[in-house]
Design a protein around this motif. Structure first.
Motif, PDB file in Angstrom:
ATOM      1  N   SER A   1     -20.467 -22.581 -51.467  1.00  0.00           N
ATOM      2  CA  SER A   1     -20.147 -23.487 -50.759  1.00  0.00           C
ATOM      3  C   SER A   1     -20.042 -24.411 -50.644  1.00  0.00           C
ATOM      4  O   SER A   1     -20.711 -25.445 -51.760  1.00  0.00           O
ATOM      5  CB  SER A   1     -21.390 -23.096 -49.505  1.00  0.00           C
ATOM      6  OG  SER A   1     -22.225 -22.549 -50.423  1.00  0.00           O
ATOM      7  N   VAL A   2     -19.675 -25.321 -49.703  1.00  0.00           N
ATOM      8  CA  VAL A   2     -19.541 -27.046 -49.611  1.00  0.00           C
ATOM      9  C   VAL A   2     -19.957 -27.401 -48.487  1.00  0.00           C
ATOM     10  O   VAL A   2     -19.626 -27.092 -47.729  1.00  0.00           O
ATOM     11  CB  VAL A   2     -18.459 -27.223 -49.951  1.00  0.00           C
ATOM     12  CG1 VAL A   2     -17.557 -26.610 -50.901  1.00  0.00           C
ATOM     13  CG2 VAL A   2     -17.118 -27.020 -48.972  1.00  0.00           C
ATOM     14  N   GLN A   3     -20.671 -28.569 -49.025  1.00  0.00           N
ATOM     15  CA  GLN A   3     -20.322 -29.397 -47.517  1.00  0.00           C
ATOM     16  C   GLN A   3     -20.078 -30.392 -48.058  1.00  0.00           C
ATOM     17  O   GLN A   3     -20.540 -31.920 -48.483  1.00  0.00           O
ATOM     18  CB  GLN A   3     -22.669 -29.779 -47.284  1.00  0.00           C
ATOM     19  CG  GLN A   3     -22.774 -28.288 -47.324  1.00  0.00           C
ATOM     20  CD  GLN A   3     -23.920 -28.992 -47.008  1.00  0.00           C
ATOM     21  OE1 GLN A   3     -25.395 -29.005 -48.115  1.00  0.00           O
ATOM     22  NE2 GLN A   3     -25.411 -27.895 -46.162  1.00  0.00           N
ATOM     23  N   VAL A   4     -19.391 -31.232 -46.938  1.00  0.00           N
ATOM     24  CA  VAL A   4     -18.037 -32.584 -46.959  1.00  0.00           C
ATOM     25  C   VAL A   4     -19.401 -33.140 -46.094  1.00  0.00           C
ATOM     26  O   VAL A   4     -19.671 -33.324 -44.310  1.00  0.00           O
ATOM     27  CB  VAL A   4     -17.151 -32.478 -46.487  1.00  0.00           C
ATOM     28  CG1 VAL A   4     -15.900 -33.716 -46.594  1.00  0.00           C
ATOM     29  CG2 VAL A   4     -16.246 -31.116 -47.764  1.00  0.00           C
ATOM     30  N   TYR A   5     -19.383 -35.285 -46.598  1.00  0.00           N
ATOM     31  CA  TYR A   5     -19.910 -35.898 -45.581  1.00  0.00           C
ATOM     32  C   TYR A   5     -18.842 -36.797 -45.491  1.00  0.00           C
ATOM     33  O   TYR A   5     -18.516 -37.223 -46.916  1.00  0.00           O
ATOM     34  CB  TYR A   5     -21.429 -36.261 -46.432  1.00  0.00           C
ATOM     35  CG  TYR A   5     -22.084 -35.136 -46.339  1.00  0.00           C
ATOM     36  CD1 TYR A   5     -23.303 -35.174 -45.223  1.00  0.00           C
ATOM     37  CD2 TYR A   5     -22.489 -34.311 -47.360  1.00  0.00           C
ATOM     38  CE1 TYR A   5     -24.688 -34.693 -45.285  1.00  0.00           C
ATOM     39  CE2 TYR A   5     -23.744 -33.179 -47.215  1.00  0.00           C
ATOM     40  CZ  TYR A   5     -24.506 -33.127 -45.627  1.00  0.00           C
ATOM     41  OH  TYR A   5     -25.842 -32.376 -45.853  1.00  0.00           O
ATOM     42  N   PRO A   6     -18.911 -38.133 -44.533  1.00  0.00           N
ATOM     43  CA  PRO A   6     -18.484 -38.928 -44.654  1.00  0.00           C
ATOM     44  C   PRO A   6     -19.290 -40.117 -45.376  1.00  0.00           C
ATOM     45  O   PRO A   6     -20.290 -39.650 -46.064  1.00  0.00           O
ATOM     46  CB  PRO A   6     -18.786 -39.460 -42.797  1.00  0.00           C
ATOM     47  CG  PRO A   6     -19.296 -38.359 -42.263  1.00  0.00           C
ATOM     48  CD  PRO A   6     -19.763 -37.696 -43.088  1.00  0.00           C
TER      49      PRO A   6
ATOM     50  N   GLU B   1     -17.841 -40.620 -39.437  1.00  0.00           N
ATOM     51  CA  GLU B   1     -17.026 -39.713 -39.618  1.00  0.00           C
ATOM     52  C   GLU B   1     -15.533 -39.730 -40.645  1.00  0.00           C
ATOM     53  O   GLU B   1     -16.146 -40.375 -41.625  1.00  0.00           O
ATOM     54  CB  GLU B   1     -16.334 -39.649 -38.391  1.00  0.00           C
ATOM     55  CG  GLU B   1     -16.833 -39.041 -36.866  1.00  0.00           C
ATOM     56  CD  GLU B   1     -15.951 -39.488 -35.748  1.00  0.00           C
ATOM     57  OE1 GLU B   1     -14.308 -40.319 -36.225  1.00  0.00           O
ATOM     58  OE2 GLU B   1     -15.994 -39.449 -34.425  1.00  0.00           O
ATOM     59  N   ILE B   2     -15.739 -38.051 -41.390  1.00  0.00           N
ATOM     60  CA  ILE B   2     -14.923 -38.219 -42.056  1.00  0.00           C
ATOM     61  C   ILE B   2     -13.569 -38.595 -41.863  1.00  0.00           C
ATOM     62  O   ILE B   2     -12.915 -38.134 -40.761  1.00  0.00           O
ATOM     63  CB  ILE B   2     -14.883 -36.247 -42.435  1.00  0.00           C
ATOM     64  CG1 ILE B   2     -16.134 -35.845 -42.711  1.00  0.00           C
ATOM     65  CG2 ILE B   2     -13.771 -36.224 -43.768  1.00  0.00           C
ATOM     66  CD1 ILE B   2     -16.478 -34.579 -42.665  1.00  0.00           C
ATOM     67  N   THR B   3     -13.075 -39.309 -42.774  1.00  0.00           N
ATOM     68  CA  THR B   3     -11.597 -40.169 -42.588  1.00  0.00           C
ATOM     69  C   THR B   3     -10.645 -39.064 -43.600  1.00  0.00           C
ATOM     70  O   THR B   3     -10.579 -37.752 -43.896  1.00  0.00           O
ATOM     71  CB  THR B   3     -11.429 -41.698 -43.351  1.00  0.00           C
ATOM     72  OG1 THR B   3     -12.625 -40.989 -44.989  1.00  0.00           O
ATOM     73  CG2 THR B   3     -12.830 -42.222 -42.929  1.00  0.00           C
ATOM     74  N   LYS B   4      -9.429 -39.390 -43.135  1.00  0.00           N
ATOM     75  CA  LYS B   4      -7.902 -38.846 -43.175  1.00  0.00           C
ATOM     76  C   LYS B   4      -7.860 -38.736 -44.520  1.00  0.00           C
ATOM     77  O   LYS B   4      -6.877 -37.954 -44.970  1.00  0.00           O
ATOM     78  CB  LYS B   4      -6.270 -39.395 -42.971  1.00  0.00           C
ATOM     79  CG  LYS B   4      -6.551 -41.272 -42.574  1.00  0.00           C
ATOM     80  CD  LYS B   4      -5.300 -41.488 -42.390  1.00  0.00           C
ATOM     81  CE  LYS B   4      -4.090 -42.276 -42.614  1.00  0.00           C
ATOM     82  NZ  LYS B   4      -5.685 -43.643 -41.747  1.00  0.00           N
TER      83      LYS B   4
ATOM     84  N   PRO C   1     -18.457 -35.199 -37.544  1.00  0.00           N
ATOM     85  CA  PRO C   1     -20.086 -35.635 -39.216  1.00  0.00           C
ATOM     86  C   PRO C   1     -19.895 -35.393 -40.760  1.00  0.00           C
ATOM     87  O   PRO C   1     -20.549 -35.310 -41.036  1.00  0.00           O
ATOM     88  CB  PRO C   1     -21.090 -36.250 -38.096  1.00  0.00           C
ATOM     89  CG  PRO C   1     -20.992 -35.164 -37.199  1.00  0.00           C
ATOM     90  CD  PRO C   1     -19.410 -35.279 -36.878  1.00  0.00           C
ATOM     91  N   PHE C   2     -19.545 -34.097 -40.164  1.00  0.00           N
ATOM     92  CA  PHE C   2     -20.294 -33.080 -41.147  1.00  0.00           C
ATOM     93  C   PHE C   2     -18.679 -31.726 -41.619  1.00  0.00           C
ATOM     94  O   PHE C   2     -18.249 -31.089 -40.031  1.00  0.00           O
ATOM     95  CB  PHE C   2     -20.794 -32.592 -40.590  1.00  0.00           C
ATOM     96  CG  PHE C   2     -21.569 -31.743 -41.984  1.00  0.00           C
ATOM     97  CD1 PHE C   2     -22.138 -31.984 -43.401  1.00  0.00           C
ATOM     98  CD2 PHE C   2     -21.991 -30.458 -41.328  1.00  0.00           C
ATOM     99  CE1 PHE C   2     -22.710 -31.275 -44.063  1.00  0.00           C
ATOM    100  CE2 PHE C   2     -22.749 -28.828 -42.287  1.00  0.00           C
ATOM    101  CZ  PHE C   2     -23.233 -29.971 -43.509  1.00  0.00           C
ATOM    102  N   TYR C   3     -18.547 -31.314 -42.754  1.00  0.00           N
ATOM    103  CA  TYR C   3     -17.773 -30.181 -43.032  1.00  0.00           C
ATOM    104  C   TYR C   3     -18.030 -28.833 -43.786  1.00  0.00           C
ATOM    105  O   TYR C   3     -18.536 -29.674 -44.781  1.00  0.00           O
ATOM    106  CB  TYR C   3     -15.922 -30.563 -42.973  1.00  0.00           C
ATOM    107  CG  TYR C   3     -14.910 -29.036 -43.269  1.00  0.00           C
ATOM    108  CD1 TYR C   3     -14.124 -29.026 -42.498  1.00  0.00           C
ATOM    109  CD2 TYR C   3     -14.527 -29.218 -44.825  1.00  0.00           C
ATOM    110  CE1 TYR C   3     -13.640 -27.674 -42.452  1.00  0.00           C
ATOM    111  CE2 TYR C   3     -14.108 -28.184 -44.317  1.00  0.00           C
ATOM    112  CZ  TYR C   3     -13.678 -27.419 -43.351  1.00  0.00           C
ATOM    113  OH  TYR C   3     -12.703 -25.892 -43.663  1.00  0.00           O
ATOM    114  N   THR C   4     -18.013 -27.861 -43.260  1.00  0.00           N
ATOM    115  CA  THR C   4     -18.396 -26.905 -43.704  1.00  0.00           C
ATOM    116  C   THR C   4     -17.448 -25.519 -44.572  1.00  0.00           C
ATOM    117  O   THR C   4     -17.396 -25.655 -43.462  1.00  0.00           O
ATOM    118  CB  THR C   4     -20.072 -26.441 -43.954  1.00  0.00           C
ATOM    119  OG1 THR C   4     -19.678 -25.106 -42.621  1.00  0.00           O
ATOM    120  CG2 THR C   4     -21.291 -26.928 -43.631  1.00  0.00           C
TER     121      THR C   4
END
Length: 313
Positions: A93-98, A104-107, A144-147
């Motif tokens: 599993s992954v947790q993606v942070y800015p 916020e997570i950017t392009k 702000p966060f993606y899993t």
């Protein structure tokens, strides 16, 4: 807060160093005597590539010991046999942070993870079992966060799953944070006192299984344990070495309630940190800030029938 008890630490004499090496060699022999060896050595790895974000990766809810939390891009092949503990289905599993300073997570954020399998540890061509990519439009989501997660099956010659299966659920321990903090401060004090052999002797009882799951032999262990060690000033003589105090941290329970660790609250990285200079020249050029930082990751659990936390990773 002042740094306590960490200035002008005693450096071991050559005679003391030789005695320490002899004790470490004996400890390595003791460890090798506890592990089984296997004719086949299948090995599993994560190939992690990330850019434009900060990333935490877990295998079966166990954080990998290396956090990909720097702002810049990172790429690494990371061994995970000892996070699998045995054959069967496993989840990454992954947790993606800015990045730090962004909300916020950017392009330009992107994560690619492959689960890679070698039939024999690092021999021949590996097979990619599964692959995870973050969405290409991740920056459009204004989040702000993606899993995300992926699963795969592994076949391994060992089975140590009972270690965590039988361990205490730490969510039931009322004074857990107090116990965790006490352990981290004990390790920090051992680092300050240079008690390298004592620390590894303490760890041996609960971490010998890592040697077995990674198929490590005498040579690999000597390279790990008798090479330069920045945390305990073993085999090296860093200048103005200090251990940072344990503060501004958060406690994280993971491993489905069976494991716990502390991390820096904002940076999301290791709280056990030492800082020093490698050379007098570095100290002269950078008198305000020590040039080298080394950090250490540990994960604690409470074995069945015990009320003490011990290190598993």
């Amino acid at each position: 807060m002042a740094f306590t008890g960490c200035g002008n630490a005693q450096v071991k004499t050559e005679k003391e160093m030789k005695q320490e090496i002899k004790k470490m060699e004996e400890l390595i022999q003791e460890r090798l005597g506890m592990v089984k060896t296997y004719p086949e050595k299948p090995a599993y790895y994560l190939q992690v590539n990330k850019t434009g974000c900060r990333l935490l990766v877990r295998v079966n809810d166990i954080p990998v010991g290396y956090h990909f939390v720097k702002n810049e891009g990172q790429s690494m092949l990371y061994p995970i046999n000892d996070l699998l503990l045995g054959s069967g289905k496993h989840t990454v599993s992954v947790q993606v942070y800015p990045r730090m300073g962004e909300t916020e997570i950017t392009k330009d954020a992107g994560v690619n993870i492959k689960v890679v399998h070698y039939k024999e540890k690092l021999v021949g061509m590996p097979e990619t079992l599964v692959e995870l990519d973050t969405p290409t439009d991740i920056g459009m989501k204004k989040i702000p966060f993606y899993t995300d997660s992926i699963s795969f099956n592994a076949t391994l010659p060992f089975n140590h799953k009972r270690i965590l299966a039988e361990a205490t659920d730490l969510r039931t321990i009322p004074d857990l944070e107090e116990k965790v903090l006490a352990h981290y401060n004990m390790v920090r004090q051992m680092m300050i006192d240079g008690n390298y052999y004592e620390y590894n002797k303490m760890r041996l009882a609960s971490t010998w299984v890592l040697t077995e799951m990674n198929y490590l032999g005498k040579e690999a262990l000597e390279k790990t344990y008798i090479a330069s060690d920045d945390f305990f000033r073993f085999f090296c003589n860093p200048i103005d070495w200090i251990a940072e105090p344990i503060q501004n941290y958060e406690m994280v329970v993971c491993g489905n309630g069976k494991l716990v660790y502390l991390r820096r609250k904002l940076e999301l990285d290791n709280i056990l940190r030492v800082r020093f200079y490698d050379t007098e020249e570095e100290k002269r050029l950078s008198p305000e800030e020590r040039t080298v930082t080394a950090s250490m990751f540990i994960l604690l659990y409470m074995p069945q029938g015990s009320d003490e936390l011990v290190e598993l990773y």
